[in-house]
Design a protein around this motif. Sequence first.
Motif, PDB file in Angstrom:
ATOM      1  N   GLU A   1       0.836  -1.199   0.000  1.00  0.00           N
ATOM      2  CA  GLU A   1       0.000   0.000   0.000  1.00  0.00           C
ATOM      3  C   GLU A   1       0.871   1.248   0.000  1.00  0.00           C
ATOM      4  OE1 GLU A   1      -3.672   2.028   2.586  1.00  0.00           O
ATOM      5  OE2 GLU A   1      -2.806   0.087   3.183  1.00  0.00           O
ATOM      6  N   GLY A   2       0.536   2.175  -0.887  1.00  0.00           N
ATOM      7  CA  GLY A   2       1.279   3.431  -0.965  1.00  0.00           C
ATOM      8  C   GLY A   2       2.497   3.371  -1.858  1.00  0.00           C
ATOM      9  N   SER A   3       2.831   2.203  -2.393  1.00  0.00           N
ATOM     10  CA  SER A   3       4.002   2.053  -3.246  1.00  0.00           C
ATOM     11  C   SER A   3       3.757   2.688  -4.608  1.00  0.00           C
ATOM     12  CB  SER A   3       4.345   0.567  -3.425  1.00  0.00           C
ATOM     13  OG  SER A   3       5.237   0.379  -4.501  1.00  0.00           O
ATOM     14  N   TYR A   4       4.688   3.540  -5.049  1.00  0.00           N
ATOM     15  CA  TYR A   4       4.573   4.170  -6.371  1.00  0.00           C
ATOM     16  C   TYR A   4       4.638   3.117  -7.467  1.00  0.00           C
ATOM     17  CZ  TYR A   4       5.815   6.990 -10.458  1.00  0.00           C
ATOM     18  OH  TYR A   4       5.849   7.554 -11.710  1.00  0.00           O
ATOM     19  N   THR A   5       5.498   2.141  -7.291  1.00  0.00           N
ATOM     20  CA  THR A   5       5.613   1.059  -8.273  1.00  0.00           C
ATOM     21  C   THR A   5       4.287   0.321  -8.415  1.00  0.00           C
ATOM     22  OG1 THR A   5       7.969   0.759  -7.825  1.00  0.00           O
ATOM     23  CG2 THR A   5       6.818  -1.084  -8.853  1.00  0.00           C
ATOM     24  N   CYS A   6       3.653   0.034  -7.297  1.00  0.00           N
ATOM     25  CA  CYS A   6       2.363  -0.670  -7.338  1.00  0.00           C
ATOM     26  C   CYS A   6       1.293   0.168  -8.027  1.00  0.00           C
ATOM     27  CB  CYS A   6       1.924  -1.037  -5.922  1.00  0.00           C
ATOM     28  SG  CYS A   6       2.964  -2.292  -5.139  1.00  0.00           S
ATOM     29  N   LYS A   7       1.333   1.471  -7.839  1.00  0.00           N
ATOM     30  CA  LYS A   7       0.365   2.349  -8.494  1.00  0.00           C
ATOM     31  C   LYS A   7       0.561   2.317 -10.008  1.00  0.00           C
ATOM     32  CE  LYS A   7      -0.172   5.535  -4.579  1.00  0.00           C
ATOM     33  NZ  LYS A   7       0.064   6.916  -4.089  1.00  0.00           N
ATOM     34  N   LEU A   8       1.826   2.323 -10.425  1.00  0.00           N
ATOM     35  CA  LEU A   8       2.110   2.241 -11.855  1.00  0.00           C
ATOM     36  C   LEU A   8       1.600   0.929 -12.431  1.00  0.00           C
ATOM     37  CD1 LEU A   8       5.755   3.630 -12.170  1.00  0.00           C
ATOM     38  CD2 LEU A   8       3.678   4.669 -13.091  1.00  0.00           C
ATOM     39  N   LEU A   9       1.925  -0.166 -11.753  1.00  0.00           N
ATOM     40  CA  LEU A   9       1.512  -1.482 -12.234  1.00  0.00           C
ATOM     41  C   LEU A   9      -0.016  -1.604 -12.285  1.00  0.00           C
ATOM     42  CD1 LEU A   9       4.147  -3.636 -10.311  1.00  0.00           C
ATOM     43  CD2 LEU A   9       4.028  -3.310 -12.791  1.00  0.00           C
ATOM     44  N   ALA A  10      -0.661  -1.033 -11.296  1.00  0.00           N
ATOM     45  CA  ALA A  10      -2.123  -1.089 -11.260  1.00  0.00           C
ATOM     46  C   ALA A  10      -2.726  -0.274 -12.397  1.00  0.00           C
ATOM     47  CB  ALA A  10      -2.639  -0.574  -9.915  1.00  0.00           C
ATOM     48  N   GLY A  11      -2.028   0.775 -12.823  1.00  0.00           N
ATOM     49  CA  GLY A  11      -2.528   1.614 -13.895  1.00  0.00           C
ATOM     50  C   GLY A  11      -2.338   1.010 -15.274  1.00  0.00           C
ATOM     51  N   GLY A  12      -1.532  -0.063 -15.346  1.00  0.00           N
ATOM     52  CA  GLY A  12      -1.338  -0.750 -16.617  1.00  0.00           C
ATOM     53  C   GLY A  12      -0.586   0.081 -17.637  1.00  0.00           C
ATOM     54  N   ASP A  13      -0.735  -0.312 -18.905  1.00  0.00           N
ATOM     55  CA  ASP A  13       0.005   0.349 -19.982  1.00  0.00           C
ATOM     56  C   ASP A  13      -0.285   1.843 -20.071  1.00  0.00           C
ATOM     57  OD1 ASP A  13       1.635  -1.621 -20.979  1.00  0.00           O
ATOM     58  OD2 ASP A  13       0.184  -2.350 -22.443  1.00  0.00           O
ATOM     59  N   ASN A  14      -1.545   2.240 -19.863  1.00  0.00           N
ATOM     60  CA  ASN A  14      -1.878   3.655 -19.993  1.00  0.00           C
ATOM     61  C   ASN A  14      -0.995   4.521 -19.096  1.00  0.00           C
ATOM     62  OD1 ASN A  14      -3.836   3.206 -21.904  1.00  0.00           O
ATOM     63  ND2 ASN A  14      -5.531   3.161 -20.439  1.00  0.00           N
ATOM     64  N   LYS A  15      -0.860   4.115 -17.859  1.00  0.00           N
ATOM     65  CA  LYS A  15      -0.086   4.906 -16.900  1.00  0.00           C
ATOM     66  C   LYS A  15       1.428   4.713 -17.116  1.00  0.00           C
ATOM     67  CE  LYS A  15      -0.115   6.158 -11.996  1.00  0.00           C
ATOM     68  NZ  LYS A  15      -0.688   7.486 -12.265  1.00  0.00           N
ATOM     69  N   ILE A  16       1.838   3.454 -17.313  1.00  0.00           N
ATOM     70  CA  ILE A  16       3.271   3.153 -17.443  1.00  0.00           C
ATOM     71  C   ILE A  16       3.862   3.784 -18.701  1.00  0.00           C
ATOM     72  CG2 ILE A  16       4.963   1.310 -17.749  1.00  0.00           C
ATOM     73  CD1 ILE A  16       3.031  -0.511 -16.143  1.00  0.00           C
ATOM     74  N   LEU A  17       3.198   3.608 -19.827  1.00  0.00           N
ATOM     75  CA  LEU A  17       3.728   4.117 -21.093  1.00  0.00           C
ATOM     76  C   LEU A  17       3.694   5.647 -21.140  1.00  0.00           C
ATOM     77  CD1 LEU A  17       2.243   1.528 -23.609  1.00  0.00           C
ATOM     78  CD2 LEU A  17       4.434   1.497 -22.395  1.00  0.00           C
ATOM     79  N   LYS A  18       2.710   6.237 -20.509  1.00  0.00           N
ATOM     80  CA  LYS A  18       2.661   7.701 -20.420  1.00  0.00           C
ATOM     81  C   LYS A  18       3.897   8.220 -19.698  1.00  0.00           C
ATOM     82  CE  LYS A  18      -0.346  11.476 -18.821  1.00  0.00           C
ATOM     83  NZ  LYS A  18       0.554  12.090 -17.825  1.00  0.00           N
ATOM     84  N   LYS A  19       4.267   7.543 -18.587  1.00  0.00           N
ATOM     85  CA  LYS A  19       5.441   7.954 -17.829  1.00  0.00           C
ATOM     86  C   LYS A  19       6.721   7.744 -18.633  1.00  0.00           C
ATOM     87  CE  LYS A  19       6.007   9.363 -14.459  1.00  0.00           C
ATOM     88  NZ  LYS A  19       6.154  10.778 -14.043  1.00  0.00           N
TER      89      LYS A  19
END
Length: 216
Positions: free
Chosen positions: A144-162
Amino acid sequence: MSSSQPVSLSQAIPLDRIRYNEHGLVPAIAQDYLDGTVLMMAWMNRESLQKTLETGETWYWSRSRQELWHKGATSGHIQKVRSIRYDCDSDALLVTVEQIGDIACHTGERSCFHQVDSTKDAPPADTLSELFKVIGDRARNPVEGSYTCKLLAGGDNKILKKIGEEAAEVVMACKDDDAEAIASEVADLFYHTLVALAHHEVDLRDVYRKLEQRRR
């Protein structure tokens, strides 16, 4: 021992130059050719070193059995030699290998150096590999609260945007010729790219293999 000399298998190691101990042995460290993980330590004598050079696979000397042994002959976990270095005193060998099956230890562990304070833990590798392990652990065990976990939860949309954002920031840092900013932004780009690899279940070692193939 502050330096080493690389030796290609296509060249002959000066066997007489190696400084064997009073028992005719020299310590040999086997190291993974991709991420630098130290896999094991064993002994070689002149004959086993010669067979290693001739076959391209590691042969060692068993002090307990008093005989040569071909690493992986029974388990199938052979070591294909990529290079051999001997240190500045010529009394130790560093053997860079491709470990078949990714298991070097008789216990089934990847490395014989897996014990830390009587508990099992993976031996250290290079910085990117270590970071990739942490990201993989976050994917398997969300925190909980992990930035990495937030990215992974956001999938390609969030990861590829970053990744796109970080790539643009690398470009800007390079345009500004700011060495510190370039290092920082490239570090961010590397991190987010590793997250993308983990999300798509692509092993970082596969990337290393591609790079190693292109280098050759």
